[in-house]
Design a protein around this motif. Structure first.
Motif, PDB file in Angstrom:
ATOM      1  N   VAL A  88       3.612   0.322   2.607  1.00  0.00           N
ATOM      2  CA  VAL A  88       2.974  -0.660   3.411  1.00  0.00           C
ATOM      3  C   VAL A  88       3.369  -1.990   3.095  1.00  0.00           C
ATOM      4  CG1 VAL A  88       1.621  -1.569   5.789  1.00  0.00           C
ATOM      5  CG2 VAL A  88       1.817   0.627   4.989  1.00  0.00           C
ATOM      6  N   GLU A 135      -2.068 -13.071  13.242  1.00  0.00           N
ATOM      7  CA  GLU A 135      -2.390 -12.293  14.249  1.00  0.00           C
ATOM      8  C   GLU A 135      -3.291 -10.968  13.046  1.00  0.00           C
ATOM      9  OE1 GLU A 135       0.420 -10.721  16.324  1.00  0.00           O
ATOM     10  OE2 GLU A 135       1.429 -12.719  17.220  1.00  0.00           O
ATOM     11  N   SER A 136      -3.493 -10.188  13.976  1.00  0.00           N
ATOM     12  CA  SER A 136      -3.972  -8.927  13.110  1.00  0.00           C
ATOM     13  C   SER A 136      -2.780  -8.160  12.446  1.00  0.00           C
ATOM     14  CB  SER A 136      -4.736  -7.668  13.999  1.00  0.00           C
ATOM     15  OG  SER A 136      -5.392  -6.619  14.060  1.00  0.00           O
ATOM     16  N   GLY A 137      -3.414  -7.820  11.431  1.00  0.00           N
ATOM     17  CA  GLY A 137      -1.863  -7.369  10.799  1.00  0.00           C
ATOM     18  C   GLY A 137      -0.972  -7.442   9.805  1.00  0.00           C
ATOM     19  N   SER A 138      -1.568  -8.394   9.683  1.00  0.00           N
ATOM     20  CA  SER A 138      -0.234  -9.973   9.175  1.00  0.00           C
ATOM     21  C   SER A 138      -0.670 -10.228   7.415  1.00  0.00           C
ATOM     22  CB  SER A 138      -0.023 -11.196  10.283  1.00  0.00           C
ATOM     23  OG  SER A 138      -1.657 -11.536   9.662  1.00  0.00           O
ATOM     24  N   GLY A 139      -1.873  -9.298   7.411  1.00  0.00           N
ATOM     25  CA  GLY A 139      -2.054  -9.398   5.462  1.00  0.00           C
ATOM     26  C   GLY A 139      -3.071 -10.173   5.377  1.00  0.00           C
ATOM     27  N   LYS A 140      -3.602 -10.964   6.314  1.00  0.00           N
ATOM     28  CA  LYS A 140      -5.067 -11.853   6.087  1.00  0.00           C
ATOM     29  C   LYS A 140      -6.358 -11.415   5.052  1.00  0.00           C
ATOM     30  CE  LYS A 140      -5.704 -12.947   9.913  1.00  0.00           C
ATOM     31  NZ  LYS A 140      -5.151 -11.364  10.938  1.00  0.00           N
ATOM     32  N   SER A 141      -6.425 -10.052   5.291  1.00  0.00           N
ATOM     33  CA  SER A 141      -7.878  -9.213   4.523  1.00  0.00           C
ATOM     34  C   SER A 141      -7.437  -8.432   3.255  1.00  0.00           C
ATOM     35  CB  SER A 141      -8.082  -8.439   5.207  1.00  0.00           C
ATOM     36  OG  SER A 141      -8.794  -8.661   6.569  1.00  0.00           O
ATOM     37  N   THR A 142      -6.132  -8.331   3.090  1.00  0.00           N
ATOM     38  CA  THR A 142      -5.200  -8.013   1.698  1.00  0.00           C
ATOM     39  C   THR A 142      -5.709  -8.976   0.962  1.00  0.00           C
ATOM     40  OG1 THR A 142      -4.150  -6.030   2.905  1.00  0.00           O
ATOM     41  CG2 THR A 142      -3.296  -6.775   0.855  1.00  0.00           C
ATOM     42  N   TYR A 148       0.558  -1.059   0.036  1.00  0.00           N
ATOM     43  CA  TYR A 148       0.215  -0.323  -0.093  1.00  0.00           C
ATOM     44  C   TYR A 148       0.721   1.031   0.088  1.00  0.00           C
ATOM     45  CZ  TYR A 148      -3.920  -2.941   1.628  1.00  0.00           C
ATOM     46  OH  TYR A 148      -4.974  -3.976   1.407  1.00  0.00           O
TER      47      TYR A 148
HETATM   48  P1  ADP Z   1      -5.314  -8.847   8.849  1.00  0.00           P
HETATM   49  O1  ADP Z   1      -6.087  -9.500   8.115  1.00  0.00           O
HETATM   50  O2  ADP Z   1      -4.204 -10.143   8.688  1.00  0.00           O
HETATM   51  O3  ADP Z   1      -5.884  -8.303   9.993  1.00  0.00           O
HETATM   52  P2  ADP Z   1      -4.813  -6.418   6.645  1.00  0.00           P
HETATM   53  O4  ADP Z   1      -4.750  -7.166   5.703  1.00  0.00           O
HETATM   54  O5  ADP Z   1      -6.241  -5.477   7.137  1.00  0.00           O
HETATM   55  O6  ADP Z   1      -4.356  -7.024   8.100  1.00  0.00           O
HETATM   56  O7  ADP Z   1      -3.641  -5.681   7.145  1.00  0.00           O
HETATM   57  C1  ADP Z   1      -2.174  -5.817   6.508  1.00  0.00           C
HETATM   58  C2  ADP Z   1      -1.276  -4.659   6.936  1.00  0.00           C
HETATM   59  O8  ADP Z   1      -1.663  -3.728   5.938  1.00  0.00           O
HETATM   60  C3  ADP Z   1      -1.269  -3.718   8.063  1.00  0.00           C
HETATM   61  O9  ADP Z   1      -0.627  -3.503   8.716  1.00  0.00           O
HETATM   62  C4  ADP Z   1      -2.465  -2.273   8.055  1.00  0.00           C
HETATM   63  O10 ADP Z   1      -2.454  -1.750   8.641  1.00  0.00           O
HETATM   64  C5  ADP Z   1      -2.023  -2.426   6.263  1.00  0.00           C
HETATM   65  N1  ADP Z   1      -3.243  -1.596   5.615  1.00  0.00           N
HETATM   66  C6  ADP Z   1      -4.520  -2.359   5.345  1.00  0.00           C
HETATM   67  N2  ADP Z   1      -5.149  -1.837   4.789  1.00  0.00           N
HETATM   68  C7  ADP Z   1      -4.343  -0.966   3.930  1.00  0.00           C
HETATM   69  C8  ADP Z   1      -4.493   0.617   3.312  1.00  0.00           C
HETATM   70  N3  ADP Z   1      -5.972   0.633   2.369  1.00  0.00           N
HETATM   71  N4  ADP Z   1      -3.891   1.540   3.204  1.00  0.00           N
HETATM   72  C9  ADP Z   1      -2.544   1.235   3.800  1.00  0.00           C
HETATM   73  N5  ADP Z   1      -2.194   0.366   4.917  1.00  0.00           N
HETATM   74  C10 ADP Z   1      -2.988  -0.188   4.803  1.00  0.00           C
END
Ligand code: ADP
Ligand code: ADP
Length: 245
Positions: free
Chosen positions: A27, A48-55, A13
């Motif tokens: 990021v 864990e939260s923030g590990s990149g799963k949703s992305t 990102y």
């Molecule tokens: P998870 O689903 O494991 O909690 P995310 O995929 O949501 O993880 O996030 C992975 C990393 O990318 C985190 O550091 C988060 O803060 C960052 N992030 C997620 N979405 C965005 C965005 N739209 N812009 C910038 N950083 C993002």
């Protein structure tokens, strides 16, 4: 050939700052991951939260811009928008989210929410569309009077059922389920999970099941990948992961 083949996927990102809003940093949310999802399976992605799963999940459904690498669906690279369009990709691949209240449009009636993918991909007559929506409500165990209500008139568990009804409306092959039960009470979690399994058997769906909860993933998934800081740190079968020496 697997249903989905993710190869060295990177999603970085951009971070913008300053008066000119220039890109000053990035990021590395997903930083080079590789795994396959087979037809009919529930593949677990934990971390864990923030590990990149949703992305990762949003990239597979086509909601995120991929930096590099590829995502093959039946052998075709869907990181390219023209391929997604050509394949009618979101007819086959749908996503459900953790917080169904914010992902279901609060100003729309349930009838219109569930019918949205049908309207995008299958051009049914008004009568056939209504029959189909009623059938979907029945499959997820909701009464016909739900048709004319709005999302806020339902409990969390019921809203998750509505999200699933919309996701299965077009008979998809793959559903990305991003923390589908994390916002629910424990007693309701089991109901929704069992009902997701039932739908999987009936429709022959594959799931990419995203969760921070190892217990839930162990219950649902045969193949599991563990994610940390954008990378896969472990990948294997449920037995590999849980019966470590
Ligand atoms: P998870 O689903 O494991 O909690 P995310 O995929 O949501 O993880 O996030 C992975 C990393 O990318 C985190 O550091 C988060 O803060 C960052 N992030 C997620 N979405 C965005 C965005 N739209 N812009 C910038 N950083 C993002
Ligand atoms: P667009 O790129 O068409 O302006 P979006 O970025 O909102 O719109 O969505 C990208 C694609 O993902 C669209 O084809 C949309 O229909 C699809 N999409 C959005 N939400 C979901 C979902 N929950 N499941 C499946 N596909 C979705």
């Amino acid at each position: 050939m697997s249903l989905v083949e993710i190869k060295d996927l990177k999603v970085h990102y951009p971070i913008r700052s300053g008066f000119w809003n220039r890109v000053t940093d990035e990021v590395p949310a997903v930083d080079g991951i590789t795994f396959n999802i087979e037809a009919g399976e529930t593949y677990g992605l934990v971390g864990e939260s923030g590990s990149g799963k949703s992305t990762t999940g949003k990239s597979v459904v086509g909601l995120e811009k991929v930096t590099s690498g590829s995502i093959l669906y039946n052998g075709q690279d869907i990181t390219k928008k023209e391929n997604r369009r050509k394949l009618d990709y979101n007819h086959d691949v749908q996503m459900i989210f953790q917080d169904s209240l914010s992902s279901l449009n609060p100003r729309k009636r349930i009838e219109d929410i569930i019918a949205e993918p049908l309207r995008n991909f299958e051009h049914l007559s008004k009568e056939d569309e209504k029959l189909r929506v009623l059938q979907l409500l029945d499959i997820v165990g909701l009464d016909a009077d739900a048709l004319y209500k709005y999302p806020h008139q339902f409990s969390g568990g019921q809203r998750q059922r509505i999200g699933v009804a919309r996701a299965v409306a077009t008979n998809p092959k793959l559903i990305i389920a991003d923390e589908p039960v994390s916002a629910l009470d424990l007693s309701v979690q089991a109901q929704v999970l069992n009902f997701m399994k039932k739908i999987q058997r009936e429709f022959g769906i594959s799931y990419l099941f995203i969760s921070h909860d190892l217990g839930v993933v162990r219950h649902m998934c045969n193949n599991i990948a563990i994610m940390n800081r954008g990378r896969l740190v472990e990948i294997g079968t449920r037995d590999d992961i849980y019966n470590h020496p």
